[in-house]
Design an enzyme around this catalytic site. Structure first.
Site, mmCIF file in Angstrom:
data_model
loop_
_atom_site.group_PDB
_atom_site.id
_atom_site.type_symbol
_atom_site.label_atom_id
_atom_site.label_comp_id
_atom_site.label_asym_id
_atom_site.label_seq_id
_atom_site.Cartn_x
_atom_site.Cartn_y
_atom_site.Cartn_z
ATOM 1 N N SER A 188 -40.456 34.508 -0.109
ATOM 2 C CA SER A 188 -41.125 34.493 -1.348
ATOM 3 C C SER A 188 -42.496 34.992 -1.129
ATOM 4 O O SER A 188 -42.973 35.577 -2.108
ATOM 5 C CB SER A 188 -40.865 33.062 -1.772
ATOM 6 O OG SER A 188 -41.482 32.129 -0.730
ATOM 7 N N ASP B 24 -40.155 41.219 14.978
ATOM 8 C CA ASP B 24 -40.781 42.331 14.494
ATOM 9 C C ASP B 24 -42.218 42.384 14.852
ATOM 10 O O ASP B 24 -42.779 43.457 14.853
ATOM 11 C CB ASP B 24 -40.870 42.097 12.888
ATOM 12 C CG ASP B 24 -41.336 40.811 12.453
ATOM 13 O OD1 ASP B 24 -41.401 39.531 13.100
ATOM 14 O OD2 ASP B 24 -41.603 40.751 11.023
ATOM 15 N N GLY C 81 -36.970 30.668 3.729
ATOM 16 C CA GLY C 81 -36.754 31.449 4.693
ATOM 17 C C GLY C 81 -36.575 33.015 4.085
ATOM 18 O O GLY C 81 -36.066 33.892 4.834
ATOM 19 N N GLU D 104 -34.334 38.304 14.449
ATOM 20 C CA GLU D 104 -35.300 37.589 14.243
ATOM 21 C C GLU D 104 -36.366 37.243 15.029
ATOM 22 O O GLU D 104 -36.046 37.235 16.199
ATOM 23 C CB GLU D 104 -34.582 35.874 13.916
ATOM 24 C CG GLU D 104 -34.969 35.346 12.705
ATOM 25 C CD GLU D 104 -34.818 35.800 11.338
ATOM 26 O OE1 GLU D 104 -35.877 36.500 10.763
ATOM 27 O OE2 GLU D 104 -33.746 35.974 10.886
ATOM 28 N N HIS D 105 -37.655 37.160 14.672
ATOM 29 C CA HIS D 105 -38.840 36.836 15.577
ATOM 30 C C HIS D 105 -38.896 38.094 16.435
ATOM 31 O O HIS D 105 -39.191 38.041 17.774
ATOM 32 C CB HIS D 105 -38.651 35.521 16.122
ATOM 33 C CG HIS D 105 -38.952 34.424 15.415
ATOM 34 N ND1 HIS D 105 -40.173 34.058 15.127
ATOM 35 C CD2 HIS D 105 -38.105 33.583 15.055
ATOM 36 C CE1 HIS D 105 -40.218 32.886 14.583
ATOM 37 N NE2 HIS D 105 -39.050 32.633 14.276
ATOM 38 N N ASP E 15 -40.871 41.783 6.288
ATOM 39 C CA ASP E 15 -40.789 41.251 4.967
ATOM 40 C C ASP E 15 -41.134 42.167 3.998
ATOM 41 O O ASP E 15 -40.683 42.279 2.840
ATOM 42 C CB ASP E 15 -41.259 39.962 4.926
ATOM 43 C CG ASP E 15 -40.670 38.575 5.801
ATOM 44 O OD1 ASP E 15 -39.536 39.145 6.401
ATOM 45 O OD2 ASP E 15 -41.193 37.826 5.872
#
Length: 388
Positions: free
Chosen positions: A134, A38, A131, A35-36, A180
């Site tokens: 969407s 990319d 999270g 997480e965090h 994403d």
């Protein structure tokens, strides 16, 4: 998916008077770990979800694009229309906010080809603000819908993901990384995907053990802090990498931090960088653990990831911390962590199938809020659908 499609078809006929001929969908995602990282060109390890955003529609000859969304939680108005854009007549962002994700895709395509005007209805069962990405699902579904209208796709999958990321940067003003959009385009059923956000290469990792379940728990809270703190965290990473003389934190090591004398416990720069450096290592180790069906190690890495996001990166919140503690207190849980940008949203838990109901019951009994649960298998990425 079938219910979502039938709702969309009915709404399209009600709104525009004829059945739609074109459709495409794209999934949300859950990030298992990484997480965090990319936007520092690091590693991430997501899987595509069975929940999707769906776009149905028709070409028209009106010269006007008319778009309605019936997805829950979308800010009003839920209908927009505008003249079909072109290179000489660009499309600009504006209100409502949801439409900017769609407009960014349309504007990007209009800059490279001649788009027809069209009518469209958008629907989604990807939880909004949870999270689970969407926004990327909306961007990618729109991109593939335009592919369906045009009857061709001139871009490779990587380029599609990059175009969708660019739309989010330029039209929604969100400086997101590539994860994403990449997993929404390139997800494969039965597999998670280890993504190198520098090379944009992916390594498919099977996740098909019927005795192991991915449980997503939606806290149903979203703190307003998230919208302002995400770009701030990204800026922190860029500042530290510059201090270290590195292009990105992907290139830094813990030895680099110590050599720069950044290692005091109250140094924000040190803690932000330590999270990214250690999270990249955890992400790669987690992929190897899953390939070896070593769920115990994978679960431990998830817990370490959550602790780092809570303490070093400071993007968790009390509700997410509580959900992780509650899940991990139930026998049969391998590990749990927050997932997504933070400050609310969801946790992801790796758990034995036989223990899922016990985990859900324990959380429902002890959690002060109203959680929602999703039992998910790794699913297929974006695709054009055939309407009968």
């Amino acid at each position: 998916m079938e219910t979502l499609l039938q709702e969309s078809l009915a709404q399209f006929v009600s709104q525009f008077g004829t059945p739609p001929s074109y459709a495409a969908c794209a999934p949300g995602r859950v990030n298992l770990i990484g997480e965090h990282t990319d936007y520092s060109e690091g590693f991430v390890f997501p899987m595509a979800l069975p929940m999707v955003t769906l776009v149905v529609g028709n070409k028209t000859s009106t010269g006007v694009c008319r778009i309605m969304t019936i997805a829950e939680g979308i800010d009003d108005p839920n209908y927009i229309e505008f003249p079909t854009p072109s290179k000489d007549s660009p499309l600009l962002p504006g209100k409502p906010a949801w439409a900017n994700y769609v407009k960014g895709i349309i504007a990007g395509r209009a800059g490279t080809c001649t788009l027809p005007s069209f009518d469209a209805v958008i629907n989604s069962n990807v939880p909004l603000g949870g999270g689970l990405s969407s926004s990327a699902a909306l961007e990618v579904a729109t991109y593939f819908f335009l592919d369906a209208l045009l009857g061709t796709s001139a871009e490779a999958d990587k380029d599609k993901a990059l175009a969708c990321q660019r739309a989010e940067h330029e039209y929604a003003s969100v400086p997101c990384g590539i994860m994403d959009q990449f997993i929404s385009v390139m997800g494969k059923e039965g597999h998670a995907l280890l993504i190198d956000c520098r090379s944009l290469e992916g390594r498919l990792v099977p996740l098909q053990d019927p005795g192991v379940v991915v449980l997503i728990t939606n806290s149903n809270v979203k703190h307003n802090l998230g919208s302002s703190e995400y770009p701030r965290r990204r800026a922190h990473c860029e500042e530290v990498s510059a201090m270290l003389g590195k292009p990105f934190l992907r290139d830094a090591t813990m030895e680099d931090l110590h050599a720069k004398d950044l290692s005091t416990s109250d140094n924000v720069a040190f803690r932000r960088a330590r999270h990214v450096i250690t999270e990249n290592a955890r992400c790669q180790a987690a992929a190897t653990s899953l390939e070896n069906n070593d769920y115990k190690t994978f679960g431990n890495l998830m817990i370490e990831s959550h602790n780092s996001l809570r303490d070093d990166f400071e993007v968790s919140c009390a509700e997410l911390d509580t959900l992780v503690v509650l899940a991990c207190s139930v026998e049969g849980v391998y590990g749990s962590r927050m997932t997504g940008g933070g400050f609310g949203g969801c946790t992801v838990t790796l758990v034995k199938k036989e223990a899922v109901e016990a985990v859900k019951a324990h959380i429902q009994a002890k959690y002060a809020g109203t959680p929602q649960f999703y039992i998910c298998k790794p699913s297929e990425g974006a695709r054009i659908l055939t309407l009968s």
